[in-house]
Each structure stands twice: as C-alpha cells, then as structure tokens.
Design a protein around this motif. Structure first.
Motif, short mmCIF file in Angstrom:
data_model
loop_
_atom_site.label_atom_id
_atom_site.label_comp_id
_atom_site.label_asym_id
_atom_site.label_seq_id
_atom_site.Cartn_x
_atom_site.Cartn_y
_atom_site.Cartn_z
N ASP A 33 -0.51 11.94 -12.26
CA ASP A 33 -0.04 10.55 -12.28
C ASP A 33 1.48 10.45 -12.26
O ASP A 33 2.07 9.59 -12.88
CB ASP A 33 -0.60 9.82 -13.51
CG ASP A 33 -2.11 9.70 -13.45
OD1 ASP A 33 -2.64 9.70 -12.32
OD2 ASP A 33 -2.73 9.61 -14.50
N VAL A 43 5.73 6.08 -4.85
CA VAL A 43 4.57 6.80 -4.31
C VAL A 43 3.88 7.50 -5.48
O VAL A 43 4.51 8.24 -6.23
CB VAL A 43 5.01 7.82 -3.24
CG1 VAL A 43 3.80 8.55 -2.68
CG2 VAL A 43 5.78 7.13 -2.12
N LYS A 44 2.56 7.26 -5.56
CA LYS A 44 1.77 7.88 -6.64
C LYS A 44 0.62 8.63 -5.98
O LYS A 44 -0.08 8.09 -5.13
CB LYS A 44 1.23 6.78 -7.56
CG LYS A 44 0.45 7.29 -8.73
CD LYS A 44 0.00 6.14 -9.60
CE LYS A 44 -0.82 6.63 -10.77
NZ LYS A 44 -1.32 5.53 -11.59
N GLN A 45 0.45 9.90 -6.37
CA GLN A 45 -0.59 10.72 -5.79
C GLN A 45 -1.92 10.34 -6.45
O GLN A 45 -2.02 10.30 -7.67
CB GLN A 45 -0.28 12.20 -6.02
CG GLN A 45 -1.24 13.12 -5.34
CD GLN A 45 -0.82 14.59 -5.47
OE1 GLN A 45 0.25 14.88 -5.97
NE2 GLN A 45 -1.68 15.46 -5.03
N LEU A 46 -2.95 10.11 -5.64
CA LEU A 46 -4.24 9.68 -6.18
C LEU A 46 -5.21 10.83 -6.38
O LEU A 46 -6.05 10.79 -7.27
CB LEU A 46 -4.86 8.61 -5.26
CG LEU A 46 -4.10 7.29 -5.17
CD1 LEU A 46 -4.80 6.35 -4.21
CD2 LEU A 46 -3.96 6.63 -6.52
N ALA A 52 -4.22 11.59 -0.50
CA ALA A 52 -4.38 10.19 -0.85
C ALA A 52 -3.23 9.80 -1.77
O ALA A 52 -2.97 10.45 -2.78
CB ALA A 52 -5.72 9.96 -1.54
N PHE A 53 -2.55 8.72 -1.38
CA PHE A 53 -1.41 8.25 -2.15
C PHE A 53 -1.50 6.75 -2.32
O PHE A 53 -2.08 6.05 -1.50
CB PHE A 53 -0.09 8.57 -1.43
CG PHE A 53 0.17 10.03 -1.25
CD1 PHE A 53 0.77 10.75 -2.27
CD2 PHE A 53 -0.18 10.69 -0.09
CE1 PHE A 53 1.03 12.10 -2.12
CE2 PHE A 53 0.07 12.02 0.06
CZ PHE A 53 0.67 12.74 -0.96
N GLU A 54 -0.87 6.29 -3.34
CA GLU A 54 -0.73 4.85 -3.53
C GLU A 54 0.75 4.56 -3.31
O GLU A 54 1.61 5.12 -3.99
CB GLU A 54 -1.13 4.44 -4.95
CG GLU A 54 -1.01 2.96 -5.18
CD GLU A 54 -1.42 2.58 -6.60
OE1 GLU A 54 -1.01 1.49 -7.01
OE2 GLU A 54 -2.09 3.35 -7.28
N VAL A 56 3.65 1.75 -3.36
CA VAL A 56 3.97 0.42 -3.86
C VAL A 56 5.38 0.08 -3.35
O VAL A 56 6.33 0.79 -3.64
CB VAL A 56 3.94 0.40 -5.41
CG1 VAL A 56 4.34 -0.99 -5.90
CG2 VAL A 56 2.57 0.79 -5.92
#
Length: 180
Positions: A33, A43-46, A52-54, A56
């Motif tokens: 996280d 950028v947040k790694q999922l 897969a990244f989130e 924002v």
C-alpha cells in the motif's frame, strides 16, 4: 472529477507505462500500500504482480468558479480633449507623410517616363537620320548610274554616227570611182 484536458490525460497515461516499470523494479513484497507521487498524480500498487495500479489525479488547487480569466490591458476608454487632439495631429502627420511619399513616387515615375520618352525620341531621330542618309546615297548612286548609261548611249551613238559616216564616205568613194 476534475476537468483535465484530453491531451493532458493522454500524456499522463503514456507516463504510466514508465511508472509501472519503475514500480515493478521497486517491487518489494514487504512494502504494501505504498503510494508513489509523480508530478500531480498519486500511484498506488493494487496487486503484487505490478500490473494493476490505482492512479489518482489531484484535483485542481483552485475552484474553477473562482478562476477569472483576465483580458489583456486596454487603453483607457475615456479620452480627454488633449489626447484626442494629439491623436488627430499624429494622424494628420501620418496622412501628410504618406501623401508626400506618394507624390515622391509619382514624381519619380514621371521623371522615368520622361527619360524613356526622350531616349525613344533620340533613337527614332537617329534611325530617321540614318534612313535619310541611306536614301540620299541610293538616289545619288541611281543618278550616277543613269548619267553613266546616258553617256554610254551617247558614246555608242557617236560611234555609230562615225561608223555610218565612214561607210557613207566609202560608199561615195566607190560610187565615184570608175568601175573596172
């Protein structure tokens, strides 16, 4: 959702491939996280695979309704009599200078036309003079030829008269002499 232009989004998504590469290189199972900040994006790694990244995108710092578009500064709309008089004088000066420039151009054109016409007249006069001289030479030559032909005819007639005289004299001598 914030209003971001399509070209800005397109640029950001092309940057995402770089971010995913960066995240996969830094992939660490222990760090979970973790949010990576890149420009105005987060950028947040999922998942652990790094695929897969989130993403924002930060909202704009100012409220769009508060942003006022300013127009470029204008000259003052209220003009006093002095300013108006100055502008009128400048306009008059511009008009006079343009008129003077136009008159100069016209005078130059007239001068050029005069030069061209005088040169054409000189050429025409020289041509006429040369043609007159040639005509005079031809007439003199013609008269000389005519005179020579007349002289030649007179000479032939004189020779014919002399020959006729000799023939007459011979005929007289023969008619006067006794026939033998």
């Amino acid at each position: 959702m914030s209003t971001v232009s399509a070209t800005a989004l397109k640029e950001k998504f092309t940057e995402l491939s770089l971010i995913s590469l960066l995240c996969s290189c830094m992939h660490n199972d222990k760090v979970k996280d973790e949010v990576i900040k890149y420009g105005d994006m987060q950028v947040k790694q999922l998942d652990k695979s790094g695929k897969a990244f989130e993403v924002v995108i930060k909202p704009p710092s100012k409220d769009p309704s508060e942003v006022k578009l300013s127009s470029p500064p204008r000259s003052p709309t209220c003009l006093d009599a002095k300013t108006i008089q100055e502008k009128l004088e400048k306009a008059e000066e511009r008009r006079k200078s343009m008129e003077a420039e136009t008159l100069k151009k016209l005078a130059k054109e007239r001068e050029h036309q005069t030069e061209v016409l005088s040169k054409a007249a000189e050429v025409e006069a020289a041509f006429a003079k040369k043609a007159q001289e040639e005509l005079k030479k031809k007439q003199e030559l013609y008269e000389q030829n005519q005179q020579a032909q007349r002289q030649a005819k007179i000479e032939r007639l004189k020779e014919m008269d002399q020959h006729a005289e000799v023939v007459r004299q011979n005929k007289m001598i023969m008619t006067n002499s006794p026939k033998a």
